[in-house]
Design a protein around this motif. Structure first.
Motif, PDB file in Angstrom:
ATOM      1  N   ALA A 169      75.422  53.444  -5.587  1.00  0.00           N
ATOM      2  CA  ALA A 169      75.992  54.726  -5.059  1.00  0.00           C
ATOM      3  C   ALA A 169      75.525  55.965  -5.501  1.00  0.00           C
ATOM      4  N   GLY A 170      75.346  56.977  -5.024  1.00  0.00           N
ATOM      5  CA  GLY A 170      75.131  58.444  -5.555  1.00  0.00           C
ATOM      6  C   GLY A 170      73.566  58.601  -5.682  1.00  0.00           C
ATOM      7  N   ARG A 171      73.264  59.238  -6.499  1.00  0.00           N
ATOM      8  CA  ARG A 171      71.752  59.628  -6.719  1.00  0.00           C
ATOM      9  C   ARG A 171      70.986  58.344  -7.222  1.00  0.00           C
ATOM     10  N   GLU A 225      84.044  49.357  -8.216  1.00  0.00           N
ATOM     11  CA  GLU A 225      83.569  48.924  -9.307  1.00  0.00           C
ATOM     12  C   GLU A 225      82.272  48.081  -9.464  1.00  0.00           C
ATOM     13  N   GLY A 226      81.556  48.271 -10.149  1.00  0.00           N
ATOM     14  CA  GLY A 226      80.208  47.675 -10.351  1.00  0.00           C
ATOM     15  C   GLY A 226      78.961  48.294  -9.730  1.00  0.00           C
ATOM     16  N   MET A 227      79.382  49.355  -9.079  1.00  0.00           N
ATOM     17  CA  MET A 227      78.265  50.185  -8.328  1.00  0.00           C
ATOM     18  C   MET A 227      77.638  51.381  -9.159  1.00  0.00           C
ATOM     19  N   ARG A 228      77.979  51.401 -10.580  1.00  0.00           N
ATOM     20  CA  ARG A 228      77.262  52.300 -11.387  1.00  0.00           C
ATOM     21  C   ARG A 228      77.725  53.683 -10.973  1.00  0.00           C
ATOM     22  N   THR A 229      79.124  53.932 -11.218  1.00  0.00           N
ATOM     23  CA  THR A 229      79.702  55.273 -10.966  1.00  0.00           C
ATOM     24  C   THR A 229      80.866  55.557 -11.952  1.00  0.00           C
ATOM     25  N   MET A 230      81.331  56.692 -11.659  1.00  0.00           N
ATOM     26  CA  MET A 230      82.685  56.983 -12.646  1.00  0.00           C
ATOM     27  C   MET A 230      83.731  55.861 -12.480  1.00  0.00           C
ATOM     28  N   LEU A 231      83.627  55.105 -11.441  1.00  0.00           N
ATOM     29  CA  LEU A 231      84.666  54.278 -11.269  1.00  0.00           C
ATOM     30  C   LEU A 231      84.710  53.119 -12.219  1.00  0.00           C
ATOM     31  N   ASP A 232      83.301  52.999 -12.832  1.00  0.00           N
ATOM     32  CA  ASP A 232      83.294  51.863 -13.636  1.00  0.00           C
ATOM     33  C   ASP A 232      83.834  51.898 -15.119  1.00  0.00           C
ATOM     34  N   ALA A 233      84.082  53.395 -15.377  1.00  0.00           N
ATOM     35  CA  ALA A 233      84.916  53.661 -16.614  1.00  0.00           C
ATOM     36  C   ALA A 233      86.279  53.919 -16.110  1.00  0.00           C
ATOM     37  N   MET A 234      86.776  54.463 -14.822  1.00  0.00           N
ATOM     38  CA  MET A 234      88.113  54.619 -14.618  1.00  0.00           C
ATOM     39  C   MET A 234      88.976  53.452 -14.526  1.00  0.00           C
ATOM     40  N   ILE A 235      88.217  52.577 -13.505  1.00  0.00           N
ATOM     41  CA  ILE A 235      89.195  51.123 -13.286  1.00  0.00           C
ATOM     42  C   ILE A 235      89.473  50.296 -14.293  1.00  0.00           C
ATOM     43  N   ALA A 239      91.057  54.186 -23.656  1.00  0.00           N
ATOM     44  CA  ALA A 239      89.862  54.985 -23.921  1.00  0.00           C
ATOM     45  C   ALA A 239      88.718  53.685 -24.335  1.00  0.00           C
ATOM     46  N   ALA A 240      89.396  52.836 -25.215  1.00  0.00           N
ATOM     47  CA  ALA A 240      88.260  51.526 -25.521  1.00  0.00           C
ATOM     48  C   ALA A 240      87.816  50.769 -24.062  1.00  0.00           C
ATOM     49  N   ALA A 241      88.645  50.779 -23.217  1.00  0.00           N
ATOM     50  CA  ALA A 241      88.107  49.865 -22.043  1.00  0.00           C
ATOM     51  C   ALA A 241      87.231  50.790 -21.089  1.00  0.00           C
ATOM     52  N   ALA A 242      87.326  52.282 -21.130  1.00  0.00           N
ATOM     53  CA  ALA A 242      86.441  52.980 -20.558  1.00  0.00           C
ATOM     54  C   ALA A 242      85.086  53.319 -21.322  1.00  0.00           C
ATOM     55  N   ASP A 243      85.162  53.109 -22.780  1.00  0.00           N
ATOM     56  CA  ASP A 243      83.895  52.727 -23.480  1.00  0.00           C
ATOM     57  C   ASP A 243      83.272  51.849 -22.972  1.00  0.00           C
ATOM     58  N   ALA A 244      83.566  50.751 -22.947  1.00  0.00           N
ATOM     59  CA  ALA A 244      83.144  49.348 -22.498  1.00  0.00           C
ATOM     60  C   ALA A 244      82.590  49.447 -21.293  1.00  0.00           C
ATOM     61  N   GLY A 245      83.219  50.180 -20.335  1.00  0.00           N
ATOM     62  CA  GLY A 245      82.740  50.296 -18.883  1.00  0.00           C
ATOM     63  C   GLY A 245      81.529  50.902 -18.690  1.00  0.00           C
ATOM     64  N   VAL A 246      81.407  52.141 -19.784  1.00  0.00           N
ATOM     65  CA  VAL A 246      80.335  52.858 -20.004  1.00  0.00           C
ATOM     66  C   VAL A 246      79.040  51.876 -20.250  1.00  0.00           C
ATOM     67  N   ASP A 286      75.629  55.464 -16.890  1.00  0.00           N
ATOM     68  CA  ASP A 286      76.044  56.349 -15.852  1.00  0.00           C
ATOM     69  C   ASP A 286      76.586  57.563 -16.382  1.00  0.00           C
ATOM     70  N   SER A 287      76.176  58.878 -16.298  1.00  0.00           N
ATOM     71  CA  SER A 287      76.527  59.930 -16.751  1.00  0.00           C
ATOM     72  C   SER A 287      77.997  60.309 -16.369  1.00  0.00           C
ATOM     73  N   GLY A 288      78.194  60.127 -15.235  1.00  0.00           N
ATOM     74  CA  GLY A 288      79.821  60.575 -14.785  1.00  0.00           C
ATOM     75  C   GLY A 288      80.747  59.631 -15.236  1.00  0.00           C
ATOM     76  N   ALA A 289      80.393  58.246 -15.578  1.00  0.00           N
ATOM     77  CA  ALA A 289      81.488  57.419 -16.267  1.00  0.00           C
ATOM     78  C   ALA A 289      81.608  57.830 -17.805  1.00  0.00           C
ATOM     79  N   LEU A 290      80.516  58.344 -18.121  1.00  0.00           N
ATOM     80  CA  LEU A 290      80.404  58.668 -19.622  1.00  0.00           C
ATOM     81  C   LEU A 290      81.360  59.968 -19.758  1.00  0.00           C
ATOM     82  N   GLY A 291      81.148  60.954 -18.709  1.00  0.00           N
ATOM     83  CA  GLY A 291      82.139  62.070 -18.828  1.00  0.00           C
ATOM     84  C   GLY A 291      83.686  61.707 -18.910  1.00  0.00           C
TER      85      GLY A 291
END
Length: 625
Positions: A590-592, A539-549, A573-580, A606-611
């Motif tokens: 991490a990543g590109r 968490e905190g590295m700007r990836t999908m995990l920032d919505a998932m965790i 869902a609210a926590a995921a939106d806030a993470g995005v 982050d587009s993966g977190a948004l997805g």
């Protein structure tokens, strides 16, 4: 010799003047000559970035000098932009020589096709300009032996004049030389015009066929006859999404971004028509229809056996060139034509022009022997799959068809509910494709929407086919992972496959066939932990995990409070939106996005977190409906 050189200059001056007069009534006539000395009027105001900008005529000599480093099998004629086979002395003892050439800027044509089984040599002019008659003459003298020389050129006025003049001088010197002019461009339909059809990529197929005949020991007349028959059996149609950029010039801006030009020439000459941009398969269909509908393609029809050549004009990505090849193949098959060979690559380019051309050569009836000539071995480095028969149908490993069908065990009402959830998630991800791509173009490589949409489309199709298994929670998640594995791809695909497969395995190993809310959360937490282990991110590295965790933490807390399933999902869902939202201010670790500066990332999520958040929100919307 001095008298001849002086006479040659006078003759060339007179011929150039005649050509210029003809050009006043025919835009395509001598276009190469004009473009060499006059900047085209349709050039854009701003110059494109180029490595070679101010070296003028030196660009060709610089190119040749470096090209020789990679071709120990060819040598240069001193003082001329002419390359010939290094073994030309031995070759001309018992073989007909084949010489080609023309303006530079069409590489690999024609130096790339020098080698046994194809050309004996090639003559280069300036960029888009015919070589001098003197350089062509010297090339003919060098490669010609007792069996003579075939000069093979494309139908452009400058080439006809200069190569023709060189042939006349060679005959005067007692050299047996013949010339064949290739005019395969089906975009030109001007009856009786002086320029006639242009010579384009089909020239390479002609070179290969007559080169094979010469290598087999054929006479000059046999080689010429093969060239004549081959050039009358091939038609070519090109399409351009952009013009090209001459060294040191601004880019040709005659084609607007939402337009492509059907039939544009390899020097940027006007095409058959300008068409509003459309998908590649529709462009391919339009090209084939125009080619086969031309007055030069009357012998092509149902059942005709053909060779298909797809030529990258210089600026088209390789992956798109191969996609277009598939579309051309489908178009010909729809017309019930039999494609015997398919050749794909860069054969005759136009500097950096974004576009492709398609050449169709008839290889049945009296021209059936062309296949053997095309398959004959050659050492020319730019001919694909030298010495091999090129497959026109791909070989695939046969696998078991169909997946595991739906099993009994869960009530139809619950299965229907789960199917609705899966379908809603797939629909939401596919509908957000363009938005995700747009965001990812700023923070990554611009394909997140394509990746999520591709995975969603695969899962939706598998659901319809019965390959998504709703018999238990674990089987549902692992079958979703199978779908992701099959077609999603990318880093996001790998992350989500690990996530679902690990979560599904957790449920299966614990026999949680119909999981409670807490068991679902525990399974997904296990999946998230596995993703972190293999991916190395947190968490905190700007990836999908920032919505998932955050989503799983919120879901776990809500489950501990014994909230309803819908409330648990809403909290997640609210926590995921806030993470995005939080990712908009994060530095990419991490990543590109780790290659992009913090300033450029600022304000973009982050587009993966948004997805991930879109998918979770779709679950909530489906249950709430």
């Amino acid at each position: 010799m001095a008298a001849w050189d002086a006479l040659s200059l006078h003759i060339l001056s007179l011929l150039s003047l005649v050509s210029l007069l003809f050009s006043l009534s025919s835009p395509s006539l001598c276009c190469c000559w004009r473009e060499q000395f006059e900047p085209p009027s349709n050039m854009a105001a701003a110059a494109k970035k180029q490595f070679v900008r101010n070296r003028g005529k030196d660009v060709v000599s610089d190119f040749i000098q470096s090209y020789l480093f990679s071709r120990p099998d060819v040598v240069k004629l001193p003082g001329y932009d002419v390359l010939v086979r290094a073994d030309y002395k031995e070759h001309k003892q018992d073989k007909v020589a084949i010489l080609c050439g023309g303006g530079s800027g069409h590489e690999p044509a024609h130096f790339g096709f020098i080698g046994s089984g194809m050309l004996s040599g090639a003559v280069a002019g300036g960029v888009f300009a015919s070589p001098s008659a003197k350089s062509v003459y010297e090339a003919i003298v060098t490669v010609s032996g007792k069996k003579g020389c075939l000069v093979l050129i494309k139908n452009y006025t400058g080439d006809r004049l200069n190569f023709g003049l060189a042939c006349e001088r060679a005959r005067e010197e007692g050299i047996d030389v013949e010339m064949v002019i290739v005019d395969d461009d089906a975009a030109i339909e001007v009856a009786g015009s002086i320029p006639g059809r242009r010579g384009v990529a089909g020239t390479i197929l002609v070179q290969k066929i007559c080169g094979a005949v010469a290598e087999a020991g054929g006479s000059l007349q046999e080689v010429k006859q093969a060239a004549e028959q081959a050039k009358n059996s091939v038609c070519t149609m090109g399409v351009a999404l952009s013009g090209c950029t001459l060294p040191g010039h601004a880019r040709d801006a005659s084609i607007s971004p939402n337009i492509y030009e059907l039939g544009m020439g390899i020097h940027g000459e006007s095409g058959k028509e300008k068409v509003e941009m459309e998908e590649g398969d529709k462009i391919a269909e339009r090209m084939i229809a125009a080619l086969l509908g031309s007055s030069y393609a009357t012998t092509f029809g149902k059942g005709t056996r053909v060779v298909l050549m797809i030529n990258n004009l210089g600026g088209t990505p390789v992956i798109e060139t191969y996609c277009m090849a598939q579309y051309f193949l489908e178009s010909l098959k729809k017309r019930e034509m039999s494609v015997e060979r398919i050749l794909i690559g860069s054969f005759m380019t136009s500097l950096d022009m974004e576009g492709v051309s398609v050449s169709v050569m008839k290889v049945d009836g009296s021209s059936a022997h062309f296949l053997a000539h095309l398959d004959a071995p050659t050492k020319a480095p730019s001919w694909p799959a030298s010495g091999c028969t090129v497959r026109c149908t791909p070989f695939e490993i046969e696998g078991e068809k169909g997946g595991v069908k739906e099993e009994k065990g869960v009530g139809e009402e619950k299965v229907g509910f789960l199917k609705g959830v899966v379908e809603e998630v797939c629909r939401a991800l596919i509908s957000e494709k363009e938005r995700l791509n747009e965001i990812d173009s700023h923070v990554g490589d611009g394909d997140t929407g394509d990746t999520f949409s591709r995975g969603a489309g695969e899962i939706s199709a598998r659901k319809e086919n019965g390959d998504i298994r709703f018999t238990s929670g674990g089987k549902l998640l692992t079958s979703i992972a199978d779908g992701i594995s099959h077609n999603m791809g990318g880093s996001s695909g790998a992350v989500l496959e690990i996530f679902f497969r690990s979560a599904g395995t957790y449920l299966l190993q614990n026999n949680f066939d119909e999981p409670t809310a807490k068991q679902w959360v525990e399974a997904f937490q296990k999946g998230c932990e596995t993703v972190q282990f293999y991916g190395g991110a947190s968490e905190g590295m700007r990836t999908m995990l920032d919505a998932m965790i955050p989503a799983l933490q919120a879901a776990s807390a809500a489950a501990e409070e014994n909230k309803s399933n819908l409330e648990i999902l809403k909290c997640a869902a609210a926590a995921a939106d806030a993470g995005v939202e939080e990712t908009k201010t994060m530095k990419g670790l991490a990543g590109r996005s780790s290659y992009i500066t913090a300033e450029d990332l600022l304000s973009w999520p982050d587009s993966g977190a948004l997805g991930f958040a879109i998918a979770l929100r779709a679950v909530v919307n489906n249950i709430s409906a």
